[in-house]
Design a protein around this motif. Structure first.
Motif, PDB file in Angstrom:
ATOM      1  N   ALA A   1       0.695  -1.284  -0.085  1.00  0.00           N
ATOM      2  CA  ALA A   1      -0.099   0.415   0.442  1.00  0.00           C
ATOM      3  C   ALA A   1       0.946   1.287   0.059  1.00  0.00           C
ATOM      4  CB  ALA A   1      -0.878  -0.512   1.515  1.00  0.00           C
ATOM      5  N   TRP A   2       2.449   1.102   1.168  1.00  0.00           N
ATOM      6  CA  TRP A   2       3.038   2.396   1.139  1.00  0.00           C
ATOM      7  C   TRP A   2       3.182   2.457  -0.699  1.00  0.00           C
ATOM      8  CZ3 TRP A   2       4.086   6.086   4.107  1.00  0.00           C
ATOM      9  CH2 TRP A   2       4.846   7.269   4.481  1.00  0.00           C
ATOM     10  N   PHE A   3       4.018   1.533  -1.002  1.00  0.00           N
ATOM     11  CA  PHE A   3       4.529   0.973  -2.336  1.00  0.00           C
ATOM     12  C   PHE A   3       3.896   2.080  -3.334  1.00  0.00           C
ATOM     13  CE2 PHE A   3       5.693  -0.237  -6.377  1.00  0.00           C
ATOM     14  CZ  PHE A   3       7.037   0.118  -6.780  1.00  0.00           C
ATOM     15  N   GLU A   4       2.641   1.498  -3.261  1.00  0.00           N
ATOM     16  CA  GLU A   4       1.164   2.214  -4.502  1.00  0.00           C
ATOM     17  C   GLU A   4       1.645   3.700  -4.552  1.00  0.00           C
ATOM     18  OE1 GLU A   4       0.053   0.510  -7.007  1.00  0.00           O
ATOM     19  OE2 GLU A   4       1.037  -1.217  -6.684  1.00  0.00           O
ATOM     20  N   LEU A   5       1.353   4.198  -2.672  1.00  0.00           N
ATOM     21  CA  LEU A   5       1.191   5.475  -2.543  1.00  0.00           C
ATOM     22  C   LEU A   5       2.185   6.594  -3.124  1.00  0.00           C
ATOM     23  CD1 LEU A   5      -0.968   8.268  -0.948  1.00  0.00           C
ATOM     24  CD2 LEU A   5       1.320   7.254   0.746  1.00  0.00           C
ATOM     25  N   LYS A   6       3.344   5.699  -3.119  1.00  0.00           N
ATOM     26  CA  LYS A   6       4.596   5.977  -3.577  1.00  0.00           C
ATOM     27  C   LYS A   6       4.936   6.562  -5.492  1.00  0.00           C
ATOM     28  CE  LYS A   6       8.717   8.461  -2.902  1.00  0.00           C
ATOM     29  NZ  LYS A   6      10.351   7.111  -2.455  1.00  0.00           N
ATOM     30  N   LYS A   7       4.331   5.009  -5.730  1.00  0.00           N
ATOM     31  CA  LYS A   7       4.333   5.278  -7.136  1.00  0.00           C
ATOM     32  C   LYS A   7       3.534   6.166  -7.476  1.00  0.00           C
ATOM     33  CE  LYS A   7       2.715   2.105  -9.330  1.00  0.00           C
ATOM     34  NZ  LYS A   7       1.945  -0.071  -9.538  1.00  0.00           N
ATOM     35  N   ARG A   8       2.085   6.388  -7.418  1.00  0.00           N
ATOM     36  CA  ARG A   8       0.791   7.399  -7.544  1.00  0.00           C
ATOM     37  C   ARG A   8       1.621   8.916  -7.426  1.00  0.00           C
ATOM     38  NH1 ARG A   8      -2.412   4.508  -4.633  1.00  0.00           N
ATOM     39  NH2 ARG A   8      -3.015   6.363  -3.584  1.00  0.00           N
ATOM     40  N   SER A   9       2.797   8.908  -6.484  1.00  0.00           N
ATOM     41  CA  SER A   9       3.006  10.485  -6.479  1.00  0.00           C
ATOM     42  C   SER A   9       4.597  10.824  -7.079  1.00  0.00           C
ATOM     43  CB  SER A   9       3.650  10.392  -4.859  1.00  0.00           C
ATOM     44  OG  SER A   9       4.152   9.818  -4.424  1.00  0.00           O
ATOM     45  N   LEU A  10       5.008  10.160  -8.043  1.00  0.00           N
ATOM     46  CA  LEU A  10       6.237   9.333  -8.216  1.00  0.00           C
ATOM     47  C   LEU A  10       6.386  10.444  -9.539  1.00  0.00           C
ATOM     48  CD1 LEU A  10       9.307   9.659  -6.953  1.00  0.00           C
ATOM     49  CD2 LEU A  10       9.911   7.374  -7.072  1.00  0.00           C
ATOM     50  N   SER A  11       6.447  11.104  -9.641  1.00  0.00           N
ATOM     51  CA  SER A  11       6.240  11.879 -11.291  1.00  0.00           C
ATOM     52  C   SER A  11       7.827  11.604 -12.283  1.00  0.00           C
ATOM     53  CB  SER A  11       6.190  13.359 -11.438  1.00  0.00           C
ATOM     54  OG  SER A  11       6.599  13.867 -10.992  1.00  0.00           O
TER      55      SER A  11
ATOM     56  N   ALA B   1      12.839  16.022   2.645  1.00  0.00           N
ATOM     57  CA  ALA B   1      11.511  15.515   3.661  1.00  0.00           C
ATOM     58  C   ALA B   1      10.400  15.929   3.667  1.00  0.00           C
ATOM     59  CB  ALA B   1      11.951  14.930   4.968  1.00  0.00           C
ATOM     60  N   LEU B   2      10.383  17.514   3.406  1.00  0.00           N
ATOM     61  CA  LEU B   2       9.059  18.299   2.978  1.00  0.00           C
ATOM     62  C   LEU B   2       8.658  17.835   2.149  1.00  0.00           C
ATOM     63  CD1 LEU B   2       7.692  21.038   4.433  1.00  0.00           C
ATOM     64  CD2 LEU B   2       9.360  22.371   3.286  1.00  0.00           C
ATOM     65  N   GLU B   3       9.444  18.279   1.160  1.00  0.00           N
ATOM     66  CA  GLU B   3       8.876  17.590  -0.347  1.00  0.00           C
ATOM     67  C   GLU B   3       8.618  16.429  -0.473  1.00  0.00           C
ATOM     68  OE1 GLU B   3       8.142  19.046  -4.642  1.00  0.00           O
ATOM     69  OE2 GLU B   3       9.647  20.442  -3.078  1.00  0.00           O
ATOM     70  N   VAL B   4       8.873  15.465   0.259  1.00  0.00           N
ATOM     71  CA  VAL B   4       8.753  14.389   0.191  1.00  0.00           C
ATOM     72  C   VAL B   4       6.989  14.198   1.000  1.00  0.00           C
ATOM     73  CG1 VAL B   4       8.222  11.939   0.463  1.00  0.00           C
ATOM     74  CG2 VAL B   4      10.573  12.666  -0.590  1.00  0.00           C
ATOM     75  N   LYS B   5       7.188  14.839   1.991  1.00  0.00           N
ATOM     76  CA  LYS B   5       5.603  15.091   2.701  1.00  0.00           C
ATOM     77  C   LYS B   5       4.903  15.484   1.869  1.00  0.00           C
ATOM     78  CE  LYS B   5       3.543  16.837   6.659  1.00  0.00           C
ATOM     79  NZ  LYS B   5       2.636  17.792   6.412  1.00  0.00           N
ATOM     80  N   VAL B   6       4.942  17.224   1.319  1.00  0.00           N
ATOM     81  CA  VAL B   6       3.637  17.557   0.275  1.00  0.00           C
ATOM     82  C   VAL B   6       3.662  16.472  -0.509  1.00  0.00           C
ATOM     83  CG1 VAL B   6       3.508  19.322  -1.226  1.00  0.00           C
ATOM     84  CG2 VAL B   6       4.432  19.739   0.596  1.00  0.00           C
ATOM     85  N   ASN B   7       3.779  15.242  -1.820  1.00  0.00           N
ATOM     86  CA  ASN B   7       3.620  14.980  -2.769  1.00  0.00           C
ATOM     87  C   ASN B   7       3.618  13.791  -1.942  1.00  0.00           C
ATOM     88  OD1 ASN B   7       5.675  16.473  -4.316  1.00  0.00           O
ATOM     89  ND2 ASN B   7       7.116  15.721  -4.815  1.00  0.00           N
TER      90      ASN B   7
END
Length: 225
Positions: free
Chosen positions: A171-181, A215-221
């Protein structure tokens, strides 16, 4: 449906949990209908439904067809189960990362030995050359692990390993994949390169600043502001 809630649904879930803790649903423990909860929190009914489904999966609620949604009575054994980092929401995880990672980077800049610096450079190089998101995410985690290992602090290292274990969950990987353009991946590469460079240069203040910026950039994304 993914087990990862959106930011609004996560906030609704936290608000409902607070109402449960305050005993707002009476002795019977029956929750108001979704419509009334949506009106109370100022959100769409679907958002409330997502939060209730998540709470039911976690064993907090019992939904009975034709009767409604009730607070689930837990046994003494269930109540004794300890909370772990894996129970945290993505928002909570990112808030903690924003606190911990800059300090870890600053410590690494002053404490890392030559072997640890070499490992950091290798992980950075591998992440820059990663051919897909899964490989990138794996080496991304290795960069952060290398930084925490260089702190020489067992508590910080344990924390980082717990975070990396969460990052491996589907589930976490899917969240990261959706946000990682592709654009964000290029940005993360630049941020990682600068951060590792500051640690190699033994510049704790710059390492702190760059780690916090990343870390702030990752959090926002991932989860928004």
């Amino acid at each position: 449906m993914s087990d990862i809630l959106g930011v609004t649904a996560q906030k609704v879930m936290q608000d409902i949990q607070q109402l449960l803790a305050d005993g707002q649903f009476g002795e019977e423990g029956r929750l108001p209908p979704e419509r009334r909860l949506a009106e109370r929190f100022g959100v769409a009914r679907n958002t409330v439904r997502q939060a209730l489904i998540k709470m039911e999966k976690e064993g907090l609620l019992l939904r009975q067809v034709g009767r409604g949604t009730f607070v689930k009575q837990v046994s003494a054994k269930e109540a004794a189960q300890p909370w772990t980092l894996k129970d945290a929401s993505p928002t909570e995880i990112m808030e903690v990362r924003l606190i911990m990672e800059p300090h870890a980077a600053a410590l690494a800049a002053t404490r890392a030995n030559s072997h640890e610096l070499s490992r950091l450079k290798l992980a950075l190089d591998k992440s820059l050359k990663a051919e897909d998101i899964q490989e990138f995410e794996s080496w991304d985690a290795e960069i952060h692990l290398g930084i925490f290992e260089a702190t020489k602090n067992a508590v910080l290292l344990h924390y980082c390993k717990e975070i990396n274990a969460i990052r491996k969950q589907p589930a976490w990987f899917e969240l990261k994949k959706r946000s990682l353009s592709p654009e964000r991946r290029h940005l993360y590469n630049r941020q990682h390169r600068s951060l590792v460079g500051a640690i190699l240069a033994r510049n704790p203040d710059e390492a702190y600043r760059l780690a916090r910026e990343h870390a702030l950039e990752v959090k926002v994304n991932l989860v928004g502001e």
